[in-house]
Scaffold this motif. Structure first.
Motif, short mmCIF file in Angstrom:
data_model
loop_
_atom_site.label_atom_id
_atom_site.label_comp_id
_atom_site.label_asym_id
_atom_site.label_seq_id
_atom_site.Cartn_x
_atom_site.Cartn_y
_atom_site.Cartn_z
N GLU A 42 0.87 -1.17 0.00
CA GLU A 42 0.00 0.00 0.00
C GLU A 42 0.91 1.22 0.00
OE1 GLU A 42 -2.69 -0.17 3.28
OE2 GLU A 42 -3.40 -2.16 2.72
N LEU A 43 0.79 2.05 -1.02
CA LEU A 43 1.60 3.24 -1.17
C LEU A 43 0.71 4.46 -0.97
CD1 LEU A 43 3.44 2.23 -4.47
CD2 LEU A 43 4.11 1.71 -2.15
N SER A 44 1.19 5.43 -0.22
CA SER A 44 0.39 6.64 -0.02
C SER A 44 1.29 7.87 0.00
CB SER A 44 -0.42 6.55 1.27
OG SER A 44 0.41 6.39 2.38
N GLY A 45 0.78 8.91 -0.65
CA GLY A 45 1.46 10.19 -0.69
C GLY A 45 0.43 11.30 -0.77
N GLY A 46 0.38 12.12 0.25
CA GLY A 46 -0.67 13.14 0.30
C GLY A 46 -2.04 12.47 0.37
N GLU A 47 -2.90 12.80 -0.56
CA GLU A 47 -4.24 12.19 -0.62
C GLU A 47 -4.28 10.94 -1.49
OE1 GLU A 47 -6.97 13.30 1.14
OE2 GLU A 47 -5.49 14.58 2.11
N GLU A 48 -3.19 10.65 -2.20
CA GLU A 48 -3.18 9.52 -3.13
C GLU A 48 -2.91 8.21 -2.41
OE1 GLU A 48 -1.41 9.84 -7.01
OE2 GLU A 48 -0.79 11.88 -6.52
N ARG A 49 -3.64 7.17 -2.83
CA ARG A 49 -3.46 5.81 -2.32
C ARG A 49 -3.35 4.86 -3.50
NH1 ARG A 49 -2.80 8.58 1.36
NH2 ARG A 49 -3.89 8.77 3.31
N TRP A 50 -2.30 4.03 -3.51
CA TRP A 50 -2.06 3.09 -4.60
C TRP A 50 -1.78 1.72 -4.02
CZ3 TRP A 50 -1.69 4.26 -9.96
CH2 TRP A 50 -1.88 5.60 -10.28
N VAL A 51 -2.00 0.68 -4.81
CA VAL A 51 -1.71 -0.70 -4.41
C VAL A 51 -0.78 -1.31 -5.46
CG1 VAL A 51 -2.68 -3.00 -4.02
CG2 VAL A 51 -3.93 -0.97 -3.25
N LEU A 52 0.32 -1.89 -4.99
CA LEU A 52 1.29 -2.57 -5.85
C LEU A 52 1.16 -4.07 -5.58
CD1 LEU A 52 3.88 -2.77 -7.64
CD2 LEU A 52 5.19 -2.42 -5.54
N GLN A 53 0.97 -4.86 -6.63
CA GLN A 53 0.88 -6.31 -6.49
C GLN A 53 1.77 -6.99 -7.52
OE1 GLN A 53 -3.47 -6.72 -6.84
NE2 GLN A 53 -3.41 -7.50 -4.74
N LEU A 54 2.54 -7.96 -7.07
CA LEU A 54 3.39 -8.80 -7.92
C LEU A 54 3.19 -10.25 -7.53
CD1 LEU A 54 6.86 -7.01 -7.65
CD2 LEU A 54 5.34 -6.94 -9.60
N GLU A 55 3.28 -11.13 -8.50
CA GLU A 55 3.16 -12.56 -8.21
C GLU A 55 3.78 -13.34 -9.35
OE1 GLU A 55 -0.47 -15.69 -7.63
OE2 GLU A 55 -0.74 -13.64 -6.91
N GLY A 56 4.56 -14.37 -9.01
CA GLY A 56 5.17 -15.21 -10.03
C GLY A 56 6.23 -16.10 -9.42
N ASP A 57 7.14 -16.61 -10.27
CA ASP A 57 8.23 -17.43 -9.75
C ASP A 57 9.55 -16.88 -10.27
OD1 ASP A 57 9.37 -19.31 -11.99
OD2 ASP A 57 7.19 -19.33 -12.26
N LEU A 58 10.62 -17.14 -9.54
CA LEU A 58 11.93 -16.58 -9.84
C LEU A 58 12.57 -17.20 -11.07
CD1 LEU A 58 13.35 -16.15 -6.24
CD2 LEU A 58 12.31 -14.41 -7.71
N GLY A 59 11.96 -18.22 -11.64
CA GLY A 59 12.45 -18.83 -12.87
C GLY A 59 11.95 -18.10 -14.10
N ASN A 60 11.14 -17.07 -13.93
CA ASN A 60 10.57 -16.30 -15.04
C ASN A 60 10.55 -14.83 -14.67
OD1 ASN A 60 9.61 -18.50 -16.85
ND2 ASN A 60 8.43 -19.03 -15.03
N ASN A 61 10.30 -13.99 -15.66
CA ASN A 61 10.05 -12.58 -15.38
C ASN A 61 8.71 -12.49 -14.65
OD1 ASN A 61 12.40 -11.82 -16.71
ND2 ASN A 61 11.36 -11.56 -18.65
#
Length: 151
Positions: A44-63
């Motif tokens: 969860e990223l927040s700056g001032g009034e802005e709120r964002w969500v960063l999501q990543l999922e996968g395996d280290l054998g691939n990008n």
């Protein structure tokens, strides 16, 4: 992981949770000397009034692909990639010397960060302060999360 990015127009904070799990075929991966651990990350990223969500999922054998989206609007936002591999002539693939985080809005790249010391970043010159600080906070969250992207 939690941190604050200060010194810009706004103070940005990141609160992240990451997971790293052995794959179901961990014994085979070890014998083949391949890193295929499964990883997931949500911030969860927040700056001032802005709120964002960063999501990543996968395996280290691939990008690994992910998403950086405004909170409450998962269909909008930006594509996030952790690039660790490149394909040569559609025949073989090679591990990059250092992983790279790319953040794209449509077809336009907004930022790139090399995940190796010393870190080097590129930011799209047309980004405003809020956009620049958002992509830096997201990229640094990925860099600081100990999931093995740089291994």
């Amino acid at each position: 992981l939690s941190f604050a990015l200060e010194g810009g127009a706004e103070r940005w904070t990141a609160r992240c949770v990451g997971q790293r799990r052995q794959p179901p075929d961990a014994d085979l991966a070890a014998v083949a000397d391949e890193q295929r651990d499964e990883v997931a990350m949500q911030c969860e990223l927040s700056g001032g009034e802005e709120r964002w969500v960063l999501q990543l999922e996968g395996d280290l054998g691939n990008n690994i692909d992910g998403r950086l989206a405004p909170a409450g609007r998962p269909d909008a936002g930006k594509r996030v990639e952790v690039v660790m591999w490149r394909r040569l002539w559609n025949v073989t693939r090679r591990r990059l010397p250092a992983a790279l985080v790319l953040i794209r809005d449509g077809q336009r790249s907004e930022s790139a960060l090399i995940l190796d010391a010393p870190e080097r970043a590129w930011l799209e010159p047309s980004l405003d302060d809020a956009g620049r600080e958002l992509v830096l906070t997201a990229s640094l969250a990925i860099r600081l999360m100990p999931l093995g992207f740089g291994e």
